[in-house]
Write a protein that holds these residues in place. Structure first.
Motif, PDB file in Angstrom:
ATOM      1  N   THR A 393     -13.519  36.913   5.418  1.00  0.00           N
ATOM      2  CA  THR A 393     -12.910  35.745   6.064  1.00  0.00           C
ATOM      3  C   THR A 393     -13.136  35.751   7.563  1.00  0.00           C
ATOM      4  OG1 THR A 393     -11.203  35.539   4.368  1.00  0.00           O
ATOM      5  CG2 THR A 393     -10.709  34.579   6.522  1.00  0.00           C
ATOM      6  N   HIS A 394     -13.059  36.924   8.182  1.00  0.00           N
ATOM      7  CA  HIS A 394     -13.075  37.005   9.646  1.00  0.00           C
ATOM      8  C   HIS A 394     -14.411  37.481  10.212  1.00  0.00           C
ATOM      9  CE1 HIS A 394      -8.871  36.024   9.644  1.00  0.00           C
ATOM     10  NE2 HIS A 394      -8.571  37.075   8.897  1.00  0.00           N
ATOM     11  N   GLN A 395     -15.483  37.390   9.431  1.00  0.00           N
ATOM     12  CA  GLN A 395     -16.792  37.823   9.895  1.00  0.00           C
ATOM     13  C   GLN A 395     -17.395  36.832  10.885  1.00  0.00           C
ATOM     14  OE1 GLN A 395     -20.199  37.327   7.065  1.00  0.00           O
ATOM     15  NE2 GLN A 395     -18.580  36.731   5.587  1.00  0.00           N
ATOM     16  N   GLN A 396     -18.302  37.354  11.716  1.00  0.00           N
ATOM     17  CA  GLN A 396     -19.053  36.524  12.652  1.00  0.00           C
ATOM     18  C   GLN A 396     -20.547  36.700  12.391  1.00  0.00           C
ATOM     19  OE1 GLN A 396     -16.624  36.019  16.592  1.00  0.00           O
ATOM     20  NE2 GLN A 396     -16.805  38.238  16.247  1.00  0.00           N
ATOM     21  N   GLU A 397     -21.335  35.828  12.977  1.00  0.00           N
ATOM     22  CA  GLU A 397     -22.761  35.784  12.650  1.00  0.00           C
ATOM     23  C   GLU A 397     -23.472  37.102  12.940  1.00  0.00           C
ATOM     24  OE1 GLU A 397     -26.599  32.790  13.253  1.00  0.00           O
ATOM     25  OE2 GLU A 397     -24.828  32.584  14.534  1.00  0.00           O
ATOM     26  N   ASP A 398     -23.042  37.824  13.972  1.00  0.00           N
ATOM     27  CA  ASP A 398     -23.727  39.068  14.339  1.00  0.00           C
ATOM     28  C   ASP A 398     -23.276  40.268  13.499  1.00  0.00           C
ATOM     29  OD1 ASP A 398     -21.196  39.464  15.303  1.00  0.00           O
ATOM     30  OD2 ASP A 398     -21.782  39.959  17.365  1.00  0.00           O
ATOM     31  N   GLY A 399     -22.429  40.015  12.484  1.00  0.00           N
ATOM     32  CA  GLY A 399     -21.969  41.100  11.626  1.00  0.00           C
ATOM     33  C   GLY A 399     -20.659  41.711  12.081  1.00  0.00           C
ATOM     34  N   SER A 400     -20.149  41.276  13.213  1.00  0.00           N
ATOM     35  CA  SER A 400     -18.852  41.775  13.679  1.00  0.00           C
ATOM     36  C   SER A 400     -17.729  41.085  12.913  1.00  0.00           C
ATOM     37  CB  SER A 400     -18.696  41.547  15.181  1.00  0.00           C
ATOM     38  OG  SER A 400     -18.713  40.154  15.474  1.00  0.00           O
ATOM     39  N   ILE A 403     -10.553  41.137  14.237  1.00  0.00           N
ATOM     40  CA  ILE A 403      -9.397  41.817  13.657  1.00  0.00           C
ATOM     41  C   ILE A 403      -8.191  40.877  13.676  1.00  0.00           C
ATOM     42  CG2 ILE A 403      -7.838  43.793  13.823  1.00  0.00           C
ATOM     43  CD1 ILE A 403     -10.734  44.559  13.206  1.00  0.00           C
ATOM     44  N   PRO A 404      -7.547  40.638  12.541  1.00  0.00           N
ATOM     45  CA  PRO A 404      -6.332  39.816  12.548  1.00  0.00           C
ATOM     46  C   PRO A 404      -5.338  40.345  13.581  1.00  0.00           C
ATOM     47  CG  PRO A 404      -7.013  40.249  10.291  1.00  0.00           C
ATOM     48  CD  PRO A 404      -7.875  41.106  11.175  1.00  0.00           C
ATOM     49  N   GLU A 405      -4.707  39.436  14.286  1.00  0.00           N
ATOM     50  CA  GLU A 405      -3.845  39.823  15.403  1.00  0.00           C
ATOM     51  C   GLU A 405      -2.741  40.797  14.982  1.00  0.00           C
ATOM     52  OE1 GLU A 405      -1.254  37.659  18.959  1.00  0.00           O
ATOM     53  OE2 GLU A 405      -2.671  36.509  17.728  1.00  0.00           O
ATOM     54  N   VAL A 406      -2.200  40.619  13.769  1.00  0.00           N
ATOM     55  CA  VAL A 406      -1.081  41.490  13.346  1.00  0.00           C
ATOM     56  C   VAL A 406      -1.521  42.930  13.124  1.00  0.00           C
ATOM     57  CG1 VAL A 406       0.359  39.680  12.331  1.00  0.00           C
ATOM     58  CG2 VAL A 406      -1.413  40.795  10.930  1.00  0.00           C
ATOM     59  N   LEU A 407      -2.829  43.159  12.968  1.00  0.00           N
ATOM     60  CA  LEU A 407      -3.317  44.525  12.749  1.00  0.00           C
ATOM     61  C   LEU A 407      -3.685  45.229  14.055  1.00  0.00           C
ATOM     62  CD1 LEU A 407      -5.622  44.114   9.590  1.00  0.00           C
ATOM     63  CD2 LEU A 407      -3.275  44.993   9.695  1.00  0.00           C
ATOM     64  N   ARG A 408      -3.867  44.484  15.120  1.00  0.00           N
ATOM     65  CA  ARG A 408      -4.369  45.069  16.369  1.00  0.00           C
ATOM     66  C   ARG A 408      -3.469  46.155  16.944  1.00  0.00           C
ATOM     67  NH1 ARG A 408      -6.538  39.339  19.040  1.00  0.00           N
ATOM     68  NH2 ARG A 408      -7.949  38.861  17.290  1.00  0.00           N
ATOM     69  N   ASP A 415      -9.722  44.213  19.062  1.00  0.00           N
ATOM     70  CA  ASP A 415      -9.705  42.836  18.578  1.00  0.00           C
ATOM     71  C   ASP A 415     -10.941  42.452  17.781  1.00  0.00           C
ATOM     72  OD1 ASP A 415     -11.432  42.876  20.704  1.00  0.00           O
ATOM     73  OD2 ASP A 415     -10.512  41.219  21.800  1.00  0.00           O
ATOM     74  N   VAL A 416     -12.035  43.206  17.947  1.00  0.00           N
ATOM     75  CA  VAL A 416     -13.260  42.930  17.198  1.00  0.00           C
ATOM     76  C   VAL A 416     -13.898  44.245  16.776  1.00  0.00           C
ATOM     77  CG1 VAL A 416     -15.564  41.893  17.238  1.00  0.00           C
ATOM     78  CG2 VAL A 416     -13.692  40.762  18.462  1.00  0.00           C
ATOM     79  N   ALA A 417     -14.261  44.327  15.506  1.00  0.00           N
ATOM     80  CA  ALA A 417     -15.021  45.476  15.008  1.00  0.00           C
ATOM     81  C   ALA A 417     -16.502  45.118  15.058  1.00  0.00           C
ATOM     82  CB  ALA A 417     -14.595  45.829  13.586  1.00  0.00           C
TER      83      ALA A 417
END
Length: 421
Positions: A393-400, A403-408, A415-417
């Motif tokens: 659901t939270h993927q981006q084009e570069d493969g990153s 991170i959902p805010e509640v997990l940070r 904020d981004v893996a």
């Protein structure tokens, strides 16, 4: 098991429930016959026992010259009593076995039918849309260095995996978020045994049609649990609970094991259907009158997790034929998995009414001083499979992955893996 009084007083209700489940209707007649035989055996034993007691008094009061004959009669009567006792024990065992063939009575409103006959109660959240070709969770996990199926298979065989790096951290973050939510809701956390005795596994209803899903250690006569529900149900076995101040709520953190027998060829890619995973399970002991309201509360906790994780999901009312033998009603929460273009079950919550408690001897004492079986409910608040929907659901084009805010807060503010390769 179901209430024997219900079987006697309303067998047609029991038959309708079995029919809705696609289970054996003939089992109801067999249980009624076994119940009748059991009660007849009890009557015979009690009659002979009363006769034996009366005869014993006669022997004690008889003149010396009559005692020898009366003692001889007493021996014969004693043999009859022993025989009647054995007949009663055998009848009890046959009745218990017959009752095991009857599944929990479905609650009014549960849709009849099988796996595909569920009713969708609601769909929540916008399905994710991408302006690029989305990757599936395994490809994302490999880019992030989060999931290693190859080495999992090398070490343990098919359907095993390693979570590493951000994958391991994400799972722990998810589980700790769920634990904090459970604590907020008044649940007592437990880290449960994952090996249980046969009588506990039997008591929760897991040794029926899906027995082949369970790992068994014959040398130890113990079962590996596929959910901490089993240990949590057994926690209060053979106890009388005080529910005067409300329900007893537990959150069990455990590793779970499932053989996945019968799933050959299904979900072989990734971590949707695996042999080992972690789970935080909610479990409640409450009064039968409060069970349905408690069921809605458990569902509410699950939906809040889904929403706060930014997942699109639907809630379904599972059809009777797709319920486990212990569940009288079950709600599934299914998240949208983009690369499968489908909703997939992430969690469920079941109302088992008094079915498990009757098997396990869990009771509460009412204001009148009498004891009666409690109701038990269960529901998952987080498990490894949730990573599938989070990553996709939270993927981006570069493969990153964002991170959902509640997990940070559980990841040091990350904020981004980002991909490691």
């Amino acid at each position: 098991m179901i209430d024997p009084a219900l079987l006697r007083e309303n067998p047609d209700l029991v038959r309708r429930s079995q029919e809705a489940r696609g289970a054996s209707v003939e089992a109801v007649s067999a249980a009624l016959e076994a119940d009748s035989a059991k009660r007849a055996a009890i009557t015979r034993f009690e009659t002979l026992r009363a006769e034996q007691n009366a005869h014993g008094k006669r022997v004690a009061q008889a003149p010396k010259e009559e005692k020898a004959a009366l003692v001889a009669e007493a021996k014969g009567l004693s043999e009859q009593v022993k025989g009647a006792q054995q007949e009663q024990n055998d009848a009890d065992a046959r009745f218990a076995e017959a009752m095991k063939q009857i599944q929990n009575i479905v609650i009014d409103g549960v849709p009849p039918g099988g796996e595909d006959d569920f009713v969708t109660l609601r769909e929540v959240g916008d399905r994710p849309a991408f302006d690029f070709e989305p990757r599936d969770h395994l490809e994302i996990g490999e880019l992030l260095g989060a999931i290693d199926m190859t080495r999992g298979t090398k070490v343990s065989g098919a359907r095993f995996y390693f979570l590493r790096g951000i994958g391991a951290r994400l799972e722990l973050a998810l589980m700790n978020l769920a634990l904090d939510r459970a604590l907020e809701a008044g649940f007592v956390p437990l880290i449960t045994p994952t090996l249980v005795k046969p009588e506990i596994m039997e008591g929760t209803g897991f040794l029926g049609a899906h027995k082949d899903e369970i790992y068994y250690l014959p040398d130890d006569d113990l079962y590996l649990t596929g959910t901490s529900e089993v240990a949590l149900a057994g926690y209060h076995a053979d106890e009388i609970l005080d529910l005067g101040e409300g329900a007893l709520r537990y959150a069990g953190w455990s590793t779970c094991y499932r053989r996945e027998a019968g799933s050959y060829g299904k979900d072989t890619r990734g971590i949707i259907r695996v042999h080992q995973f972690n789970k935080l399970e909610m479990f409640v002991h409450t009064t039968p009158d409060d069970a349905e309201a408690e069921h809605e509360r458990l569902l509410g906790y699950q939906e809040r997790m889904m929403t706060d994780l930014g997942l699109s999901y639907r809630v379904i009312d599972t059809a009777a034929g797709d319920l486990g033998s212990s569940a009288a009603r079950k709600f599934d929460v299914e998240a949208w998995v983009p690369t499968q273009d489908a909703y997939r079950e992430l969690t469920s919550t079941s109302n088992c009414t008094t079915f498990q408690a009757r098997r396990l001897g869990i009771r509460s004492r009412g204001e009148d001083g009498k004891t009666s079986p409690v109701a038990t409910l269960n529901g998952t608040l987080a498990t490894t499979r949730w990573l599938v929907a989070i990553l996709e659901t939270h993927q981006q084009e570069d493969g990153s992955v964002v991170i959902p805010e509640v997990l940070r807060p559980y990841l040091g503010g990350l904020d981004v893996a980002t991909p490691i390769r």
